[in-house]
Scaffold this active site. Structure first.
Site, PDB file in Angstrom:
ATOM      1  N   HIS A 169       0.663  -1.294  -0.148  1.00 41.29           N
ATOM      2  CA  HIS A 169       0.080  -0.080   0.033  1.00 41.29           C
ATOM      3  C   HIS A 169       0.750   1.177   0.055  1.00 41.29           C
ATOM      4  O   HIS A 169       1.850   1.295   0.857  1.00 41.29           O
ATOM      5  CB  HIS A 169      -0.855  -0.044   1.271  1.00 41.29           C
ATOM      6  CG  HIS A 169      -2.007   1.025   0.986  1.00 41.29           C
ATOM      7  ND1 HIS A 169      -1.913   2.317   1.054  1.00 41.29           N
ATOM      8  CD2 HIS A 169      -3.322   0.678   0.908  1.00 41.29           C
ATOM      9  CE1 HIS A 169      -3.122   2.964   1.020  1.00 41.29           C
ATOM     10  NE2 HIS A 169      -4.146   2.041   0.918  1.00 41.29           N
ATOM     11  N   ARG A 186      -6.416   9.942  -0.808  1.00 40.30           N
ATOM     12  CA  ARG A 186      -6.037  10.495  -1.951  1.00 40.30           C
ATOM     13  C   ARG A 186      -7.393  10.435  -2.838  1.00 40.30           C
ATOM     14  O   ARG A 186      -7.316  11.211  -3.609  1.00 40.30           O
ATOM     15  CB  ARG A 186      -5.133   9.320  -2.508  1.00 40.30           C
ATOM     16  CG  ARG A 186      -3.507   9.655  -2.039  1.00 40.30           C
ATOM     17  CD  ARG A 186      -2.758   8.133  -2.688  1.00 40.30           C
ATOM     18  NE  ARG A 186      -3.218   7.109  -1.923  1.00 40.30           N
ATOM     19  CZ  ARG A 186      -3.503   5.778  -2.813  1.00 40.30           C
ATOM     20  NH1 ARG A 186      -3.403   5.971  -3.969  1.00 40.30           N
ATOM     21  NH2 ARG A 186      -3.858   4.712  -2.129  1.00 40.30           N
TER      22      ARG A 186
END
Ligand SMILES: Cc1cc2nc3c(=O)[nH]c(=O)nc-3n(C[C@H](O)[C@H](O)[C@H](O)COP(=O)(O)OP(=O)(O)OC[C@H]3O[C@@H](n4cnc5c(N)ncnc54)[C@H](O)[C@@H]3O)c2cc1C
Length: 530
Positions: A168, A191
């Site tokens: 990740h 994000r």
């Protein structure tokens, strides 16, 4: 399963998010609670189901915590080589020093022990399949060491995609303890709300909403190591609009409770905290704003801009993020009924069979997500296959007709669609195999070679009937498959089959019912799987 969780357990999966790598908003999560606090979705699902067990099923289910399962108990039929699980061996954790172990016998075992993302041992699963990742931090819990994979492997279960381990891109580096190998996860939605990533020069280098693998590689290739660690890291910058979209209250948890964000009043402040040149930062932000206007960032190919940003913005939050081991795509091979598979020695075609009475669901399984899992799909997979595994494990006790076959001559039996396989490569263009669950997981059809079945189902008030030769073998357990063409050549029953979705075991009200009439002698050759 989303509707099942919402309807049956009142879990409010009402917020739709656009996560990295997705082409649209499609990840369901719960809104913040009445105080505006974040509601972690995995926790919410687990707590709701646990409360349900405690309140409604407590007299049927016993939960034993503080125990470590160490081995699967297995018998092998030496005539056929078929393996059958009959329980587990386990150890009370408090007694881990003592060698004494206890056993628990069971009709079925469902392995749900998670992945191996936290296996840092030199001779463990991670070091065998991905030694290059051993130095990376992880977001996984310290229990994620691959016990289920090892126990399955010990009895001959097939492992798939073991080298596919997901990094990740945004594990938080805690400036107070940067070397800690376990990281808090900076959620995908950060994000997804418009946070941008810059390197130590103050430049963007990747589409923040690209696949996790792409963003992780972007950080590894374009960023420097965090001081005192081996971890490459990027600066994650959130302006006010992004913070609002993500949820201010949620951010407070990471900022105030965990101390993972620094506050910057303006771009100059960001430059002084990060050491990035102010001119470059301004250029980066201006270019990003232009790209948003044009609908595409030519440098990174970003086309979705969740929130706008400008050099005049105030009150930024900034964090240090680093690629961290997050998820294992590999694990035990299961079929669509969540049955753990083994390879039959010496067979090329029809080379797999299930290990009787052994099921698996969740991160311990492999092959469900391909090369790289998309955000949100793990909890989805846990519920989809957990439910199927539970259902099929419970169906083991339907022994009626176990030896003689469960389809009865001249009698209709209600069946569920298990899966639809594209068989173009095997049986010619535009062919599909429809596999149905027999009601008992270990039942056999009882059909003989040359016998056919009738299928019927009602659609729009019309009763449709078709006649098929099964494509599965008479001794296959718990399953019967038929071969169809999903176009007009498939006949009227195929029209009906197209309205049925696999796995809709408990949603019969939405699905037409399918009934099998066993059996029907037509005297054609049996269409075997071999
Ligand atoms: C920080 C973080 C955030 C995530 N966020 C999301 C998200 O938003 N959406 C999403 O889809 N996925 C998310 N994931 C991934 C997802 O949470 C996991 O893949 C999922 O929880 C795996 O569930 P599981 O039940 O298979 O295993 P786990 O949740 O890992 O549970 C395994 C359990 O088995 C127990 N166990 C292990 N070995 C033994 C043994 N030998 N004996 C007895 N018990 C044993 C462990 O103690 C543990 O309780 C996230 C993962 C992390 C780390």
């Amino acid at each position: 399963v989303v509707h099942w969780l919402m309807k049956k357990f009142n879990i409010p999966l009402t917020v739709l998010s656009h996560l990295g790598g997705h082409s649209a908003k499609r990840t369901h999560r719960a809104p913040p609670d009445e105080h505006g606090n974040p509601v972690p979705i995995g926790f919410l699902i687990m707590k709701t189901l646990k409360d349900y067990i405690d309140s409604t099923l407590s007299n049927q289910i016993t939960v034993r915590t503080g125990t470590t399962v160490t081995r699967l108990l297995q018998r092998t039929d030496f005539r056929t080589g078929v393996k059958c699980i009959y329980g587990v061996e386990y150890r009370i954790r408090a007694d881990s020093a003592s060698k004494e172990k206890e056993t628990l016998e069971a009709d079925a075992v469902i392995l749900t022990t998670g992945g191996f993302g936290c296996d840092r041992t030199n001779n463990g699963v991670m070091s065998k399949y991905r030694p290059d990742l051993l130095g990376f931090p992880t977001t996984c819990g310290d229990f994620a060491v691959g016990d289920g994979v090892l126990m399955g492997q010990e009895i001959g279960a097939e492992l798939v995609d073991m080298d596919k381990v997901q990094l990740h891109p945004t594990g938080f580096i805690d400036p107070k303890n940067p070397g800690n190998p376990t990281k808090f996860l900076a959620p995908e939605a950060i994000r997804g709300s418009g946070a941008i990533l810059v390197n130590q020069k103050g430049e963007r280098f990747v589409n923040e909403l690209d696949l996790r693998s792409v963003v992780s590689k972007g950080i590894i290739d374009n960023c420097a190591e965090y001081e005192g660690t081996n971890s490459k890291f990027a600066w994650c910058i959130m302006n006010k609009a992004t913070q609002f979209l993500f949820g201010d209250k949620v951010l407070d948890f990471y900022k105030d409770r965990l101390g993972l964000f620094s506050v910057a009043t303006d771009l100059a402040d960001i430059a002084s905290i990060t050491g990035c040149p102010l001119n470059t930062l301004m250029k980066t932000i201006n270019e990003y704003a232009d790209a948003e206007q044009q609908g595409i960032c030519k440098k990174t190919r970003k086309v979705v801009f969740p929130s706008s940003i400008s050099v005049n913005d105030r009150e930024f939050l900034i964090a240090r993020v680093t690629p961290s081991i997050h998820y294992c795509m590999g694990g035990l091979n299961i079929n669509a009924a969540a049955e753990v598979q083994e390879i039959i020695p010496g067979k090329v075609v029809g080379s797999h069979r299930h290990i009787r009475r052994l099921f698996a669901a969740g991160e311990v399984t492999g092959g469900v997500h391909g090369n790289n899992r998309l955000g949100g799909n793990s909890l989805l997979e846990c519920v989809v296959f957990g439910r199927i595994a539970g259902f099929r494990a419970a169906a083991l006790n339907q022994r009626e007709g176990f030896d003689s076959g469960c389809l009865k001559e001249e009698e209709w039996t209600l069946v569920d669609l298990r899966e639809v396989r594209n068989t173009d490569d095997k049986y010619g263009r535009n062919t599909r195999e429809y596999r149905f669950n027999l009601n008992g997981s270990l039942q056999k059809t009882g059909l003989k070679v040359g016998q056919f079945i009738a299928i019927r189902g009602e659609m729009d008030g019309e009763m449709l009937t078709g006649y098929y030769s099964p494509i599965t073998r008479p001794d296959d357990e718990g399953v019967i498959g038929i071969l169809c063409r999903p176009d007009y050549k498939g006949g009227p029953i195929v029209k009906l089959l197209q309205y049925i979705r696999p796995g809709c075991i408990l949603e019969r009200e939405k699905n037409p019912e399918i009934w099998f009439l066993g059996w029907w002698n037509w005297g054609f050759t049996y269409a075997s799987d071999f």
